[in-house]
Design an enzyme around this catalytic site. Structure first.
Site, PDB file in Angstrom:
ATOM      1  N   THR A  81      -2.749   1.858  -4.523  1.00 36.99           N
ATOM      2  CA  THR A  81      -3.093   3.137  -3.904  1.00 36.99           C
ATOM      3  C   THR A  81      -4.441   3.636  -4.413  1.00 36.99           C
ATOM      4  O   THR A  81      -4.867   3.300  -5.525  1.00 36.99           O
ATOM      5  CB  THR A  81      -2.008   4.205  -4.191  1.00 36.99           C
ATOM      6  OG1 THR A  81      -2.396   5.436  -3.579  1.00 36.99           O
ATOM      7  CG2 THR A  81      -1.838   4.418  -5.688  1.00 36.99           C
ATOM      8  N   GLY A  82      -5.079   4.419  -3.602  1.00 40.45           N
ATOM      9  CA  GLY A  82      -6.316   5.076  -4.010  1.00 40.45           C
ATOM     10  C   GLY A  82      -6.062   6.419  -4.655  1.00 40.45           C
ATOM     11  O   GLY A  82      -7.008   7.083  -5.114  1.00 40.45           O
ATOM     12  N   ASP A 100       0.865  -1.169   0.000  1.00 35.48           N
ATOM     13  CA  ASP A 100       0.000   0.000   0.000  1.00 35.48           C
ATOM     14  C   ASP A 100       0.909   1.228   0.000  1.00 35.48           C
ATOM     15  O   ASP A 100       1.950   1.224   0.659  1.00 35.48           O
ATOM     16  CB  ASP A 100      -0.889  -0.015   1.243  1.00 35.48           C
ATOM     17  CG  ASP A 100      -1.767   1.215   1.330  1.00 35.48           C
ATOM     18  OD1 ASP A 100      -2.530   1.454   0.394  1.00 35.48           O
ATOM     19  OD2 ASP A 100      -1.657   1.944   2.336  1.00 35.48           O
ATOM     20  N   LYS A 101       0.540   2.276  -0.735  1.00 39.00           N
ATOM     21  CA  LYS A 101       1.438   3.430  -0.857  1.00 39.00           C
ATOM     22  C   LYS A 101       1.454   4.283   0.409  1.00 39.00           C
ATOM     23  O   LYS A 101       2.482   4.425   1.075  1.00 39.00           O
ATOM     24  CB  LYS A 101       1.042   4.314  -2.050  1.00 39.00           C
ATOM     25  CG  LYS A 101       1.961   5.534  -2.229  1.00 39.00           C
ATOM     26  CD  LYS A 101       1.467   6.467  -3.304  1.00 39.00           C
ATOM     27  CE  LYS A 101       0.297   7.324  -2.817  1.00 39.00           C
ATOM     28  NZ  LYS A 101       0.686   8.325  -1.795  1.00 39.00           N
ATOM     29  N   THR A 102       0.309   4.841   0.735  1.00 35.26           N
ATOM     30  CA  THR A 102       0.254   5.850   1.796  1.00 35.26           C
ATOM     31  C   THR A 102       0.466   5.218   3.166  1.00 35.26           C
ATOM     32  O   THR A 102      -0.247   4.299   3.567  1.00 35.26           O
ATOM     33  CB  THR A 102      -1.101   6.581   1.770  1.00 35.26           C
ATOM     34  OG1 THR A 102      -1.310   7.108   0.457  1.00 35.26           O
ATOM     35  CG2 THR A 102      -1.110   7.708   2.780  1.00 35.26           C
ATOM     36  N   ASP A 138      -7.157  -1.773   4.193  1.00 39.50           N
ATOM     37  CA  ASP A 138      -6.223  -2.789   3.723  1.00 39.50           C
ATOM     38  C   ASP A 138      -6.573  -4.177   4.248  1.00 39.50           C
ATOM     39  O   ASP A 138      -6.025  -5.172   3.773  1.00 39.50           O
ATOM     40  CB  ASP A 138      -4.783  -2.452   4.161  1.00 39.50           C
ATOM     41  CG  ASP A 138      -4.280  -1.162   3.550  1.00 39.50           C
ATOM     42  OD1 ASP A 138      -4.627  -0.900   2.386  1.00 39.50           O
ATOM     43  OD2 ASP A 138      -3.548  -0.428   4.232  1.00 39.50           O
TER      44      ASP A 138
END
Length: 722
Positions: free
Chosen positions: A545-546, A392-394, A596
């Site tokens: 990512t969103g 996941d990015k953030t 997640d």
């Protein structure tokens, strides 16, 4: 896909590192009942090593007593007297020394093995205890028969040495397992017994840690352990959190910072407001996770258990063939029984039973000491086979907060001067952009001048006077309001930043644009190293990512991530994992948020960042205590090293029997090589010790990672053997 997911869904999870799992039926095994109470804390607290300590004490005591009782048998053995050339005085009744003391040794040291074989036989799952019981029972019955039939040779000295060596082997194993599985005991010892609670009148009183409640204020003196989770209200100090997080450097704590129960205070004095006690503390949560890991079963252990069962039938068949062949060759006599007993002794799957549990126990302990908490051991084993890891990015690859990622200035202003002015103007602002600019100035060690007459301009930015000059900081709307245009170089910089989906703010002094700052979610330096290291290990890295396509592409390009999924809705994250799995990939997911959780559950291996929500943590197989993507690399390396060690142990344990059983059966008898039962027991125990020593070498695995050029090392693995 998810059948390995929850250890608590299994009918009866067992302690994987216990080598006496089938002996632990207290209703059936008197030996276990004898030492069960010895392994428990008097206060009923956690003592995971207690059971192993009880087993260890049982076998230690019985080994020494049985060895003492064996000495007369050895001294009065005619065979040993002839071999070693000594004699002992005889007296009326001395012929009964061997049978009497041998019966005592069998009753005290041998019967426990028979009792512990009962559950195996009842469950029709013969294994180590059944094999040992067969060997010593055959030796015992034959020896007693030799008393009734004087023409037969005696077997007493072999019987007692066989029992002694078996007890010694079990004692050594239990001691190794107890030491390897002491992670919970070590964690429990981190908490102090008492705390200094500050009363309403400001005095301190010493109270048991169990008496602390949420909201209590406690004094943590220099060098003392923090008694429970809380927040610093007063004081500043450096706190050593290595035993909890794996962070080697002490962490600075000031008012408002959180502290974890069990960590060690440095030179300063702290007043801490308690926020969690008992089972709600971080340490208690870690202990629960470690306990879950120690109770979850290993796929390789299942294979080892199955192999032990097969070995029983192989041993029985080999013993039967040996009996038939020797009976045909030399007629049925003591030599035939000796061959049969030796085959059964050699076949005992002692080393096989130790091969996997000890490695797994050490693996769990090493993982915990390096900031990785393993909830599901099957997932830990699968980590070695991962070919795709999705981050996941953030909050995982990035810090989840705005930071200055680029600065452009006019020719006569340098970046430090621009940051100093911007930080001065933003000094009183609580906006996240203001915080990012102040952090950037602080990181560069810039001295910030004084600013006066601060004023926020709604929707446009802020302004203040610095050294008598009016200075503005704001976005494009600010320039529109001031009706000014940025210089060409700054405008080009802003265009490039916009293409990368970065936020741009301008620094304006007296209607002149001096600089522009590009802000974005800051990529962790550790992420660059983690991606490069995983790729070097042959693992594909993907990102989920969103955020928009532009943001995702910019981060992926920066990290050299070839596969990324942008604009993914929370409810669709697990479908991306499924898509990768449908391509035949073994996938891990690394995340930290509530959204997640489905993806963490869907993945073959779910990895939660330590700062993540409780939902994310509970959905994961492995929890990283630190917000450090490098721990994912360490996880893969440790998994691979552990699997190699398991394979080495299995090859040694099983391979030993492949060569030893034919030798015990007497295939080399024509050239004068025959193994006695005592020598067979000695060789079997030697195999066990070698397996134990080989497992200990896992502690020396190197989990450190090389630095990338230009990237600072923010955290490194502590020595694994510490």
């Amino acid at each position: 896909m998810d059948e390995h997911r929850r250890s608590d869904e299994r009918e009866e999870p067992r302690v994987a590192e216990s080598l006496l799992e089938d002996e632990a039926d207290a209703d059936e095994a008197a030996a276990h009942a004898e030492h069960q109470g010895q392994g428990d804390h008097e206060d009923g607290g956690h003592d995971h090593g207690g059971m192993h300590a009880g087993h260890e004490e049982l076998f230690r005591r019985r080994f020494f007593v049985s060895t003492a009782l064996s000495i007369p048998v050895l001294l009065y053995s005619e065979t040993l007297q002839a071999w070693l050339g000594f004699s002992v005085p005889t007296f009326p009744g001395s012929e009964w020394i061997n049978p009497v003391f041998a019966v005592l040794v069998f009753a005290y040291g041998g019967v426990p093995f028979l009792e512990m074989a009962v559950p195996e036989l009842r469950e029709r799952s013969p294994g180590m205890m059944t094999l040992i019981s067969m060997a010593i029972t055959v030796a015992f019955v034959y020896s007693l028969a030799s008393v009734v039939v004087p023409t037969a040779s005696t077997f007493f000295w072999e019987l007692v040495t066989l029992v002694d060596v078996m007890l010694l082997g079990h004692w050594i194993e239990m001691r190794s397992v107890r030491r390897a599985s002491s992670a919970l005991d070590e964690l429990a010892q981190l908490l102090p017994d008492t705390a200094e609670r500050i009363t309403e009148d400001g005095d301190t009183e010493e109270v048991p840690v169990d008496d602390l409640s949420e909201g209590d204020l406690v004094l943590v003196r220099p060098g003392a352990n923090v008694p429970a989770d809380g927040v610093v209200e007063e004081g500043d100090s450096d706190v050593n959190e290595a035993m909890i997080t794996g962070e080697s450097k002490p962490v600075s704590k000031d008012p408002g910072d959180e502290v974890i129960g069990g960590t060690v205070n440095g030179d300063g004095s702290l007043r801490v407001r308690i926020e969690a006690t008992g089972e709600e503390t971080t340490l208690a949560g870690i202990m629960r996770l470690v306990e879950e890991a120690q109770q979850s079963e290993s796929q390789t252990q299942v294979l080892a258990d199955r192999a032990a069962g097969w070995l029983f039938y192989v041993a029985v068949a080999a013993a039967a063939v040996t009996a038939v062949v020797w009976s045909v060759a030399v007629a049925f006599d003591a030599r035939v029984v000796e061959r049969v007993v030796t085959v059964l002794v050699i076949a005992c799957p002692h080393a096989l039973g130790l091969a996997i549990p000890l490695v797994v126990a050490i693996n769990t302990s090493l993982a915990a000491r390096n900031g990785m908490l393993v909830r599901d051991r099957i997932a830990m084993e699968q980590a070695r086979e991962l070919d795709t890891i999705v981050f996941d990015k953030t909050g995982t690859l990035t810090k989840g907060e705005q930071g200055v990622v680029g600065v452009a200035t006019v020719e006569d202003v340098d970046e430090e001067e621009a940051l100093a002015l911007a930080a001065a103007v933003e000094g009183d602002s609580e906006h996240m952009i203001a915080q990012a600019i102040r952090d950037a100035a602080s990181d560069r060690g810039v001295t910030t001048p004084d600013a006066r007459a601060f004023e926020a301009i709604k929707g446009r930015g802020v302004r203040a006077r610095v050294d008598g000059e009016l200075v503005h900081v704001g976005g494009p709307n600010l320039l529109s309001q001031l009706e000014i245009e940025p210089p060409e170089r700054i405008e080009a910089f802003a265009d490039d930043a916009g293409e990368n989906a970065q936020t741009v703010v301008y620094l304006v002094r007296e209607d002149e644009v001096l600089a522009a700052f590009a802000l974005a979610d800051v990529i962790r330096d550790e992420s660059r190293r983690a991606v490069a290291a995983l790729q070097e290990l042959g693992v594909e890295v993907a990102m989920l990512t969103g955020d928009s396509e532009d943001v995702a592409r910019a981060v992926a390009d920066e990290l050299d991530v070839g596969t990324y999924f942008a604009e993914v809705l929370p409810e669709d994250k697990d479908t991306k994992i499924t898509r990768l799995q449908e391509e035949g990939k073994l996938v891990a997911m690394v995340g930290d948020g509530v959204n997640d959780a489905p993806a963490l559950t869907r993945a073959d291996v779910g990895i939660a960042i330590g700062s993540g929500t409780d939902v994310a943590v509970q959905s994961a197989d492995v929890i990283l205590v630190q917000n450090d993507p490098l721990d994912v690399v360490r996880l893969v390396k440790l998994s691979r090293a552990s699997y190699r060690k398991m394979q080495e142990n299995l090859v040694w344990a099983a391979g030993y029997n492949v060569f030893a059983i034919p030798l015990a059966a007497g295939v080399l008898a024509p050239v004068g090589i025959l193994l006695s039962p005592a020598v067979g027991a000695l060789l079997m125990s030697l195999s066990t010790v070698i397996v134990a020593i080989n497992a200990q070498f896992l502690r020396r695995v190197d989990l450190s990672l090389p630095s990338l050029p230009g990237v600072a090392v923010t955290r490194e693995s502590r020595p694994t053997g510490s």
